[in-house]
Motif scaffolding. Sequence first.
Motif, PDB file in Angstrom:
ATOM      1  N   TRP A  23       0.858  -1.190   0.000  1.00 24.43           N
ATOM      2  CA  TRP A  23       0.000   0.000   0.000  1.00 24.43           C
ATOM      3  C   TRP A  23       0.891   1.236   0.000  1.00 24.43           C
ATOM      4  O   TRP A  23       1.992   1.226   0.550  1.00 24.43           O
ATOM      5  CB  TRP A  23      -0.885   0.011   1.242  1.00 24.43           C
ATOM      6  CG  TRP A  23      -1.927  -1.062   1.232  1.00 24.43           C
ATOM      7  CD1 TRP A  23      -1.735  -2.386   1.458  1.00 24.43           C
ATOM      8  CD2 TRP A  23      -3.303  -0.899   0.960  1.00 24.43           C
ATOM      9  NE1 TRP A  23      -2.921  -3.063   1.354  1.00 24.43           N
ATOM     10  CE2 TRP A  23      -3.901  -2.181   1.056  1.00 24.43           C
ATOM     11  CE3 TRP A  23      -4.106   0.196   0.667  1.00 24.43           C
ATOM     12  CZ2 TRP A  23      -5.264  -2.372   0.856  1.00 24.43           C
ATOM     13  CZ3 TRP A  23      -5.450  -0.003   0.473  1.00 24.43           C
ATOM     14  CH2 TRP A  23      -6.027  -1.273   0.561  1.00 24.43           C
ATOM     15  N   TYR A  24       0.402   2.321  -0.594  1.00 21.08           N
ATOM     16  CA  TYR A  24       1.129   3.592  -0.650  1.00 21.08           C
ATOM     17  C   TYR A  24       0.171   4.747  -0.391  1.00 21.08           C
ATOM     18  O   TYR A  24      -1.027   4.638  -0.638  1.00 21.08           O
ATOM     19  CB  TYR A  24       1.743   3.814  -2.041  1.00 21.08           C
ATOM     20  CG  TYR A  24       2.723   2.776  -2.468  1.00 21.08           C
ATOM     21  CD1 TYR A  24       4.051   2.842  -2.067  1.00 21.08           C
ATOM     22  CD2 TYR A  24       2.343   1.723  -3.286  1.00 21.08           C
ATOM     23  CE1 TYR A  24       4.967   1.877  -2.462  1.00 21.08           C
ATOM     24  CE2 TYR A  24       3.251   0.758  -3.690  1.00 21.08           C
ATOM     25  CZ  TYR A  24       4.556   0.847  -3.279  1.00 21.08           C
ATOM     26  OH  TYR A  24       5.457  -0.104  -3.675  1.00 21.08           O
ATOM     27  N   TYR A  25       0.722   5.865   0.089  1.00 17.40           N
ATOM     28  CA  TYR A  25      -0.028   7.112   0.100  1.00 17.40           C
ATOM     29  C   TYR A  25       0.202   7.775  -1.246  1.00 17.40           C
ATOM     30  O   TYR A  25       1.317   7.802  -1.760  1.00 17.40           O
ATOM     31  CB  TYR A  25       0.446   8.049   1.218  1.00 17.40           C
ATOM     32  CG  TYR A  25      -0.226   7.789   2.536  1.00 17.40           C
ATOM     33  CD1 TYR A  25      -1.584   8.037   2.713  1.00 17.40           C
ATOM     34  CD2 TYR A  25       0.489   7.304   3.621  1.00 17.40           C
ATOM     35  CE1 TYR A  25      -2.209   7.791   3.919  1.00 17.40           C
ATOM     36  CE2 TYR A  25      -0.123   7.059   4.832  1.00 17.40           C
ATOM     37  CZ  TYR A  25      -1.470   7.310   4.975  1.00 17.40           C
ATOM     38  OH  TYR A  25      -2.079   7.066   6.165  1.00 17.40           O
ATOM     39  N   TRP A  26      -0.874   8.308  -1.835  1.00 23.40           N
ATOM     40  CA  TRP A  26      -0.808   8.988  -3.121  1.00 23.40           C
ATOM     41  C   TRP A  26      -1.244  10.430  -2.919  1.00 23.40           C
ATOM     42  O   TRP A  26      -2.211  10.707  -2.221  1.00 23.40           O
ATOM     43  CB  TRP A  26      -1.722   8.300  -4.138  1.00 23.40           C
ATOM     44  CG  TRP A  26      -1.324   6.885  -4.398  1.00 23.40           C
ATOM     45  CD1 TRP A  26      -1.732   5.781  -3.702  1.00 23.40           C
ATOM     46  CD2 TRP A  26      -0.413   6.422  -5.376  1.00 23.40           C
ATOM     47  NE1 TRP A  26      -1.128   4.658  -4.206  1.00 23.40           N
ATOM     48  CE2 TRP A  26      -0.320   5.019  -5.244  1.00 23.40           C
ATOM     49  CE3 TRP A  26       0.336   7.049  -6.377  1.00 23.40           C
ATOM     50  CZ2 TRP A  26       0.488   4.246  -6.060  1.00 23.40           C
ATOM     51  CZ3 TRP A  26       1.133   6.266  -7.191  1.00 23.40           C
ATOM     52  CH2 TRP A  26       1.206   4.891  -7.031  1.00 23.40           C
ATOM     53  N   ARG A  34      -4.871  13.522  -0.361  1.00 27.04           N
ATOM     54  CA  ARG A  34      -3.985  12.389  -0.111  1.00 27.04           C
ATOM     55  C   ARG A  34      -4.846  11.170   0.167  1.00 27.04           C
ATOM     56  O   ARG A  34      -5.811  11.245   0.924  1.00 27.04           O
ATOM     57  CB  ARG A  34      -3.096  12.705   1.092  1.00 27.04           C
ATOM     58  CG  ARG A  34      -1.912  11.809   1.222  1.00 27.04           C
ATOM     59  CD  ARG A  34      -0.953  12.343   2.276  1.00 27.04           C
ATOM     60  NE  ARG A  34       0.216  11.502   2.339  1.00 27.04           N
ATOM     61  CZ  ARG A  34       0.819  11.144   3.450  1.00 27.04           C
ATOM     62  NH1 ARG A  34       0.385  11.585   4.617  1.00 27.04           N
ATOM     63  NH2 ARG A  34       1.869  10.369   3.422  1.00 27.04           N
ATOM     64  N   CYS A  36      -4.822   6.609   0.506  1.00 25.85           N
ATOM     65  CA  CYS A  36      -4.053   5.388   0.666  1.00 25.85           C
ATOM     66  C   CYS A  36      -4.648   4.330  -0.256  1.00 25.85           C
ATOM     67  O   CYS A  36      -5.838   4.040  -0.186  1.00 25.85           O
ATOM     68  CB  CYS A  36      -4.134   4.924   2.117  1.00 25.85           C
ATOM     69  SG  CYS A  36      -3.305   3.358   2.390  1.00 25.85           S
ATOM     70  N   ARG A  47       3.041   8.998  -6.103  1.00 26.58           N
ATOM     71  CA  ARG A  47       3.297   8.267  -4.858  1.00 26.58           C
ATOM     72  C   ARG A  47       3.967   9.191  -3.863  1.00 26.58           C
ATOM     73  O   ARG A  47       4.907   9.909  -4.189  1.00 26.58           O
ATOM     74  CB  ARG A  47       4.154   7.049  -5.145  1.00 26.58           C
ATOM     75  CG  ARG A  47       4.140   6.067  -4.018  1.00 26.58           C
ATOM     76  CD  ARG A  47       4.682   4.725  -4.362  1.00 26.58           C
ATOM     77  NE  ARG A  47       5.865   4.789  -5.210  1.00 26.58           N
ATOM     78  CZ  ARG A  47       6.398   3.749  -5.802  1.00 26.58           C
ATOM     79  NH1 ARG A  47       5.861   2.571  -5.663  1.00 26.58           N
ATOM     80  NH2 ARG A  47       7.458   3.878  -6.541  1.00 26.58           N
ATOM     81  N   SER A  49       4.768   8.153  -0.413  1.00 21.62           N
ATOM     82  CA  SER A  49       5.315   7.474   0.763  1.00 21.62           C
ATOM     83  C   SER A  49       6.041   6.206   0.341  1.00 21.62           C
ATOM     84  O   SER A  49       5.946   5.773  -0.796  1.00 21.62           O
ATOM     85  CB  SER A  49       4.186   7.105   1.742  1.00 21.62           C
ATOM     86  OG  SER A  49       3.421   6.045   1.227  1.00 21.62           O
ATOM     87  N   TYR A  52       3.830   0.334   2.462  1.00 25.96           N
ATOM     88  CA  TYR A  52       3.298  -0.215   3.713  1.00 25.96           C
ATOM     89  C   TYR A  52       2.844  -1.633   3.421  1.00 25.96           C
ATOM     90  O   TYR A  52       2.314  -1.911   2.354  1.00 25.96           O
ATOM     91  CB  TYR A  52       2.094   0.602   4.195  1.00 25.96           C
ATOM     92  CG  TYR A  52       2.450   1.972   4.707  1.00 25.96           C
ATOM     93  CD1 TYR A  52       2.718   2.171   6.043  1.00 25.96           C
ATOM     94  CD2 TYR A  52       2.518   3.067   3.855  1.00 25.96           C
ATOM     95  CE1 TYR A  52       3.040   3.425   6.526  1.00 25.96           C
ATOM     96  CE2 TYR A  52       2.839   4.319   4.324  1.00 25.96           C
ATOM     97  CZ  TYR A  52       3.094   4.494   5.668  1.00 25.96           C
ATOM     98  OH  TYR A  52       3.414   5.727   6.136  1.00 25.96           O
ATOM     99  N   CYS A  57      -2.575   1.490   4.839  1.00 27.66           N
ATOM    100  CA  CYS A  57      -1.273   2.135   5.058  1.00 27.66           C
ATOM    101  C   CYS A  57      -0.820   2.034   6.515  1.00 27.66           C
ATOM    102  O   CYS A  57      -0.364   3.004   7.114  1.00 27.66           O
ATOM    103  CB  CYS A  57      -1.295   3.585   4.582  1.00 27.66           C
ATOM    104  SG  CYS A  57      -1.485   3.717   2.799  1.00 27.66           S
TER     105      CYS A  57
END
Length: 69
Positions: A23-26, A34, A36, A47, A49, A52, A57
């Motif tokens: 998983w990533y924060y976008w 923002r 996830c 992207r 972060s 995860y 996240c």
Amino acid sequence: MRTVFCCSLLLAAFAAHAAPAPWYYWRGKVPGARVCAQVPPGPGWVRDSAAYDGAGCQRRPKVYVIPMR
């Protein structure tokens, strides 16, 4: 018959090593946007972060398995 057996063993080996996608924060173009997700929500998202391994996240604790004899 032997070929089918070998192919099924190979397939089982690949399935045993399968893992969920990280998983990533976008971050979006709109300031403060923002989200996830595992994949980009659409065009214009970058992207924001590191990866995860937990859903939403969140970091999951590492689990170590010690084989018993």
